[in-house]
Scaffold this motif. Structure first.
Motif, PDB file in Angstrom:
ATOM      1  N   LEU A 174       0.869  -1.188   0.000  1.00 33.36           N
ATOM      2  CA  LEU A 174       0.000   0.000   0.000  1.00 33.36           C
ATOM      3  C   LEU A 174       0.903   1.234   0.000  1.00 33.36           C
ATOM      4  CD1 LEU A 174      -2.687   1.547   0.365  1.00 33.36           C
ATOM      5  CD2 LEU A 174      -2.470   1.163   2.838  1.00 33.36           C
ATOM      6  N   ALA A 175       0.734   2.090  -1.022  1.00 31.01           N
ATOM      7  CA  ALA A 175       1.523   3.322  -1.123  1.00 31.01           C
ATOM      8  C   ALA A 175       0.574   4.503  -0.958  1.00 31.01           C
ATOM      9  CB  ALA A 175       2.227   3.384  -2.477  1.00 31.01           C
ATOM     10  N   VAL A 176       0.953   5.438  -0.119  1.00 34.77           N
ATOM     11  CA  VAL A 176       0.067   6.562   0.200  1.00 34.77           C
ATOM     12  C   VAL A 176       0.838   7.866   0.044  1.00 34.77           C
ATOM     13  CG1 VAL A 176      -1.389   7.598   1.989  1.00 34.77           C
ATOM     14  CG2 VAL A 176      -1.224   5.114   1.811  1.00 34.77           C
ATOM     15  N   GLY A 194       1.792  -3.243   7.865  1.00 33.86           N
ATOM     16  CA  GLY A 194       3.103  -3.888   7.964  1.00 33.86           C
ATOM     17  C   GLY A 194       4.202  -2.850   7.872  1.00 33.86           C
ATOM     18  N   PRO A 195       5.448  -3.325   7.782  1.00 33.82           N
ATOM     19  CA  PRO A 195       6.595  -2.420   7.820  1.00 33.82           C
ATOM     20  C   PRO A 195       6.485  -1.280   6.796  1.00 33.82           C
ATOM     21  CG  PRO A 195       7.307  -4.700   7.772  1.00 33.82           C
ATOM     22  CD  PRO A 195       5.828  -4.726   7.600  1.00 33.82           C
ATOM     23  N   TYR A 212       4.441   7.079   1.571  1.00 35.81           N
ATOM     24  CA  TYR A 212       4.557   5.980   2.528  1.00 35.81           C
ATOM     25  C   TYR A 212       4.282   4.674   1.799  1.00 35.81           C
ATOM     26  CZ  TYR A 212       4.348   9.488   6.222  1.00 35.81           C
ATOM     27  OH  TYR A 212       4.616  10.561   7.025  1.00 35.81           O
ATOM     28  N   LEU A 213       5.164   3.695   2.042  1.00 36.58           N
ATOM     29  CA  LEU A 213       5.003   2.376   1.425  1.00 36.58           C
ATOM     30  C   LEU A 213       4.920   1.342   2.531  1.00 36.58           C
ATOM     31  CD1 LEU A 213       7.765   2.243  -1.327  1.00 36.58           C
ATOM     32  CD2 LEU A 213       5.328   2.010  -1.739  1.00 36.58           C
ATOM     33  N   ALA A 214       3.810   0.642   2.610  1.00 42.52           N
ATOM     34  CA  ALA A 214       3.659  -0.378   3.657  1.00 42.52           C
ATOM     35  C   ALA A 214       3.449  -1.731   3.001  1.00 42.52           C
ATOM     36  CB  ALA A 214       2.468  -0.049   4.544  1.00 42.52           C
TER      37      ALA A 214
END
Ligand SMILES: C[S@@+](CC[C@H](N)C(=O)[O-])C[C@H]1O[C@@H](n2cnc3c(N)ncnc32)[C@H](O)[C@@H]1O
Length: 222
Positions: A174-176, A194-195, A212-214
């Protein structure tokens, strides 16, 4: 906002007025009185998609939340890593502007055979679908702490984060996008998905944009 800009299109929506303004061959989108996007830069909007696609295997199913002026979508179609691309955009009028005013910026991406454009609220669409994505790129606001509509706030906390995670394939990302750092959001994201990796992009106007990349890690089977 550019004070010398002229309004070239406007439409009333259930969420407020949507306005397209032009100045010197560039456009800006104002939604509900909130500046959302313009065609002058786009580096971080492209990075949002590039970084997400690099983090998942080739042949990815990609979901983009928010069409805007089309920089993120154009980045997606320029890559061979995405096999399928779904774009969910709440404003039909904005999708229409990609036939004329905004066409140079989305650069034909809406006509790419891998692309499906859905006109819907992304939260509602996610609740209704059982599709899963290797990468979800969310850019519907100015960030978790500066939403264009009050209702969008649900995407960045509790149930909304759980919903986004539930639509990720195992190992998916998931990228935000955010116009500023949001440490509290990064913590919620890490706890829910996650991380988290944080990428900052310097911009002329001041505070860096942030991506942000999770990663939704798969637990090892016992
Ligand atoms: C900041 S712009 C996206 C910029 C885009 N990444 C680009 O490259 O131009 C945000 C977009 O999300 C759309 N949007 C806002 N809320 C939404 C929602 N709840 N569901 C779907 N689209 C939404 C807006 O109409 C706008 O087109």
């Amino acid at each position: 906002m550019d004070s010398g800009a002229v309004t070239v299109a406007r439409t009333g929506t259930a969420r407020g007025e949507l306005v397209l303004r032009e100045s010197g061959g560039h456009y800006e989108v104002i939604s509900n009185g909130v500046f959302l996007m313009d065609t002058r830069a786009g580096e971080s909007e492209r990075l949002l998609v590039r970084a997400a696609l690099q983090a998942v295997p080739p042949g990815a199913r990609l979901l983009i939340g928010g069409l805007g002026v089309g920089f993120s979508l154009a980045e997606a179609v320029s890559s061979t890593r995405a096999a399928e691309i779904v774009v969910v955009e709440i404003e039909p009028a904005l999708v229409g502007w990609h036939r004329d005013h905004l066409a140079p910026f989305s650069a034909g991406a809406l006509g790419d055979p891998r692309v499906r454009v859905v006109t819907a609220d992304i939260a509602a669409w996610l609740r209704d679908t059982d599709e899963r994505f290797d990468a979800i790129c969310l850019d519907v606001d100015n960030g978790p702490d500066w939403t264009v509509f009050d209702a969008n706030a649900e995407l960045y906390a509790g149930d909304g984060l759980a919903l986004l995670r539930s639509r990720l394939a195992p190992g998916g990302v998931l990228a935000v996008w955010s116009a500023s750092a949001s440490p509290a959001y990064a913590q919620r994201l890490a706890a829910a998905v996650g991380p988290v990796r944080t990428l900052a992009v310097e911009v002329a106007r001041g505070e860096p944009d942030v991506v942000y990349l999770a990663r939704h890690e798969v637990e090892n089977p016992v």
